[in-house]
Design a protein around this motif. Structure first.
Motif, short mmCIF file in Angstrom:
data_model
loop_
_atom_site.label_atom_id
_atom_site.label_comp_id
_atom_site.label_asym_id
_atom_site.label_seq_id
_atom_site.Cartn_x
_atom_site.Cartn_y
_atom_site.Cartn_z
N VAL A 34 0.84 -4.81 1.93
CA VAL A 34 -0.40 -5.27 1.31
C VAL A 34 -0.99 -4.12 0.51
N GLY A 35 -1.39 -4.43 -0.68
CA GLY A 35 -2.03 -3.44 -1.52
C GLY A 35 -3.45 -3.85 -1.86
N GLU A 46 -7.00 -0.87 -11.09
CA GLU A 46 -6.62 0.43 -10.54
C GLU A 46 -6.11 0.29 -9.11
N PHE A 47 -5.06 1.01 -8.79
CA PHE A 47 -4.53 1.01 -7.43
C PHE A 47 -5.49 1.77 -6.50
N VAL A 48 -5.74 1.18 -5.34
CA VAL A 48 -6.61 1.81 -4.34
C VAL A 48 -5.80 2.32 -3.16
N ALA A 49 -5.07 1.43 -2.51
CA ALA A 49 -4.30 1.81 -1.33
C ALA A 49 -3.31 0.70 -1.01
N ALA A 50 -2.31 1.05 -0.20
CA ALA A 50 -1.33 0.07 0.25
C ALA A 50 -0.81 0.46 1.62
N ILE A 51 -0.33 -0.53 2.35
CA ILE A 51 0.22 -0.29 3.68
C ILE A 51 1.33 -1.28 3.95
N THR A 52 2.39 -0.82 4.63
CA THR A 52 3.46 -1.74 5.00
C THR A 52 3.13 -2.40 6.34
N TRP A 53 3.54 -3.65 6.47
CA TRP A 53 3.24 -4.38 7.70
C TRP A 53 3.96 -3.77 8.91
N THR A 91 -17.83 1.17 -7.77
CA THR A 91 -18.26 -0.19 -8.06
C THR A 91 -17.19 -0.94 -8.83
N ALA A 92 -16.78 -2.09 -8.29
CA ALA A 92 -15.70 -2.86 -8.90
C ALA A 92 -15.50 -4.15 -8.10
N VAL A 93 -14.68 -5.02 -8.64
CA VAL A 93 -14.15 -6.13 -7.86
C VAL A 93 -12.87 -5.64 -7.20
N TYR A 94 -12.81 -5.82 -5.90
CA TYR A 94 -11.66 -5.36 -5.13
C TYR A 94 -10.77 -6.55 -4.78
N TYR A 95 -9.48 -6.36 -5.00
CA TYR A 95 -8.50 -7.40 -4.74
C TYR A 95 -7.46 -6.90 -3.73
N CYS A 96 -7.05 -7.78 -2.83
CA CYS A 96 -5.87 -7.47 -2.03
C CYS A 96 -4.71 -8.32 -2.53
N ALA A 97 -3.53 -7.80 -2.33
CA ALA A 97 -2.32 -8.46 -2.83
C ALA A 97 -1.18 -8.18 -1.87
N THR A 98 -0.21 -9.07 -1.88
CA THR A 98 0.95 -8.88 -1.01
C THR A 98 2.20 -9.41 -1.67
N GLY A 99 3.34 -9.00 -1.14
CA GLY A 99 4.62 -9.43 -1.69
C GLY A 99 5.74 -8.63 -1.07
N ASN A 100 6.84 -8.57 -1.76
CA ASN A 100 8.01 -7.88 -1.23
C ASN A 100 8.01 -6.39 -1.53
N GLY A 101 7.06 -5.95 -2.34
CA GLY A 101 7.08 -4.55 -2.73
C GLY A 101 6.03 -3.72 -2.03
N PHE A 102 6.21 -2.40 -2.11
CA PHE A 102 5.22 -1.43 -1.64
C PHE A 102 5.09 -0.44 -2.78
N SER A 103 4.03 -0.61 -3.57
CA SER A 103 3.98 0.11 -4.82
C SER A 103 2.55 0.30 -5.29
N ARG A 104 2.35 1.28 -6.17
CA ARG A 104 1.07 1.45 -6.85
C ARG A 104 0.96 0.53 -8.05
N ASN A 105 2.04 -0.12 -8.39
CA ASN A 105 2.09 -1.00 -9.54
C ASN A 105 1.75 -2.42 -9.13
N GLU A 106 0.77 -3.00 -9.79
CA GLU A 106 0.33 -4.35 -9.41
C GLU A 106 1.41 -5.39 -9.62
N ASN A 107 2.37 -5.10 -10.47
CA ASN A 107 3.44 -6.07 -10.73
C ASN A 107 4.37 -6.25 -9.54
#
Length: 122
Positions: A34-35, A46-53, A91-107
């Protein structure tokens, strides 16, 4: 499909703290990490943080390193970001995202939450 829902945002004074939560549901077993990302008005996401499950491996953006801490609760399928020493530039809108990757890249992420506003006043 995986659904994500952020919570915990709001208005806080500079120097204060907030804890954001990202609750995942659906086929979460198919995801690896999850990023968290953020986007301020007129700026790129902008990338904030990520962690593997599985192993809890973490990564942080340079602008939040030392102030934010990411963690997860696998039993609740929830990832948290503890944000301390907040600054107006957070100050910003913060989003969480998940998928098969662990990356600073939103893609690298396939599923995204709707986002939640964090406002830090000076």
């Amino acid at each position: 499909q995986v659904q994500l829902a952020e919570s915990g945002g709001g208005l806080v004074q500079a120097g204060g703290s907030l804890r954001l939560s990202c609750a995942a549901s659906g086929r979460t077993s198919s995801t690896y990490a999850v990023g968290w990302f953020r986007q301020a008005p007129g700026k790129e996401r902008e990338f904030v943080a990520a962690i593997t499950w599985s192993r809890g491996i973490t990564a942080y953006g340079d602008s939040v390193k030392g102030r934010f801490t990411i963690s997860r609760d696998n039993a609740k399928n929830t990832v948290y970001v503890q944000m301390n020493s907040l600054k107006p530039e957070d100050t910003a809108v913060y989003y969480c995202a998940t998928g098969n990757g662990f990356s600073r890249n939103e893609n690298a992420y396939d599923y995204w939450g709707p986002g939640i506003q964090v406002t830090v006043s000076s």
